[in-house]
Design an enzyme around this catalytic site. Structure first.
Site, mmCIF file in Angstrom:
data_model
loop_
_atom_site.group_PDB
_atom_site.id
_atom_site.type_symbol
_atom_site.label_atom_id
_atom_site.label_comp_id
_atom_site.label_asym_id
_atom_site.label_seq_id
_atom_site.Cartn_x
_atom_site.Cartn_y
_atom_site.Cartn_z
ATOM 1 N N ASP A 91 -0.171 5.096 1.080
ATOM 2 C CA ASP A 91 -0.407 6.014 2.198
ATOM 3 C C ASP A 91 -0.334 5.283 3.533
ATOM 4 O O ASP A 91 -1.034 4.290 3.751
ATOM 5 C CB ASP A 91 -1.783 6.669 2.068
ATOM 6 C CG ASP A 91 -1.795 7.794 1.053
ATOM 7 O OD1 ASP A 91 -1.048 8.770 1.254
ATOM 8 O OD2 ASP A 91 -2.545 7.698 0.065
ATOM 9 N N ASP B 134 -1.592 -0.669 6.208
ATOM 10 C CA ASP B 134 -1.752 0.033 7.485
ATOM 11 C C ASP B 134 -3.211 0.216 7.874
ATOM 12 O O ASP B 134 -3.497 0.747 8.943
ATOM 13 C CB ASP B 134 -1.087 1.414 7.424
ATOM 14 C CG ASP B 134 -1.862 2.381 6.529
ATOM 15 O OD1 ASP B 134 -2.192 1.996 5.386
ATOM 16 O OD2 ASP B 134 -2.137 3.507 6.965
ATOM 17 N N ASP C 218 0.865 -1.164 0.000
ATOM 18 C CA ASP C 218 0.000 0.000 0.000
ATOM 19 C C ASP C 218 0.914 1.230 0.000
ATOM 20 O O ASP C 218 2.118 1.114 0.232
ATOM 21 C CB ASP C 218 -0.879 -0.034 1.250
ATOM 22 C CG ASP C 218 -1.716 1.216 1.411
ATOM 23 O OD1 ASP C 218 -2.402 1.599 0.448
ATOM 24 O OD2 ASP C 218 -1.664 1.828 2.495
#
Length: 232
Positions: free
Chosen positions: A14, A170, A12
């Protein structure tokens, strides 16, 4: 490290490659203030983090038309890019891990729900665009995260096998997407804590890629024998 054929790393962007969540939080608060919304870190993690903009608009701006809602989100993303241009910082240990992966010939992809302009800004800002064989944008597919399609597409583009590959995420939605695609997923503790990430499905969590447990897990997982492999 000599990986099993088909091994790959999928990231991922961000909050995973770069700790951009505080910048997103500020941009959301500025853009959504006229609509009576204010987000602290807990609400951000619960209602915004990792979600596609179309879903955010539908949920938090129900009185607006679809076009009006997306206009608000587009303005938020433009504000994010203005703020992030001077405040992009890699998650600790990222560059060393990318060096190890490149040296071992491990294919890598970035898989995100962020708009392409945001993704490219962050990758360019970190100077790592060339590291990734593929960039998958959830909004450009039939389904974004938490659907498994973005990670399945990343695996397809890399010619990789989910059973001997690792994802890094996250957010709850990102972990749901990666695990549904069959990937062992490591949770980065940029916004959520260990318990929250593991509850979402992470096999391991860390504050940075320089955590010895992360390197040990990757080294073992990517070298699993071919008999342990399954389909992507």
């Amino acid at each position: 490290m000599t990986p099993t054929p088909g091994a790959a790393l999928l990231f991922d962007i961000d909050g995973t490659l770069a700790d951009t969540d505080p910048v997103h939080l500020e941009a959301f608060n500025r853009a959504f203030a006229p609509f009576g919304h204010h987000f602290d870190r807990a609400r951000f993690a619960r209602e915004l983090q990792g979600l596609a903009n179309v879903d955010i608009a539908r949920t938090l701006l129900p009185d607006l038309s679809a076009a009006q809602g997306m206009a608000v989100l587009d303005a938020k993303e433009a504000l994010f890019r203005d703020l992030a241009a001077s405040s992009i910082h890699a998650v600790p240990g990222l560059f060393a891990l990318l060096d190890l992966a490149d040296a071992a010939g491990i294919a890598m992809a970035a898989v995100t729900n962020a708009p392409r302009a945001n993704a490219e800004l962050i990758l360019d800002g970190l100077g790592i665009t060339h590291r990734f064989k593929a960039l998958v944008i959830g909004a450009e597919l039939a389904h974004g995260k938490p659907h498994p399609l973005p990670y399945l597409e990343g695996l397809r583009l890399l010619g990789a096998d989910a059973a001997v590959s690792v994802a890094f995420e996250d957010s709850r939605t990102g972990i749901a997407s990666a695990t549904a695609a069959g990937l062992a997923t490591i949770g980065m503790r940029t916004s959520l804590d260990d318990a929250q990430l593991r509850a979402a499905g992470a096999v391991l969590t860390a504050d940075g890629y320089d955590d010895p447990a992360v390197l040990d897990f990757i080294g073992t997982w990517l070298r699993r024998p071919a008999t342990a492999q399954g389909g992507a």
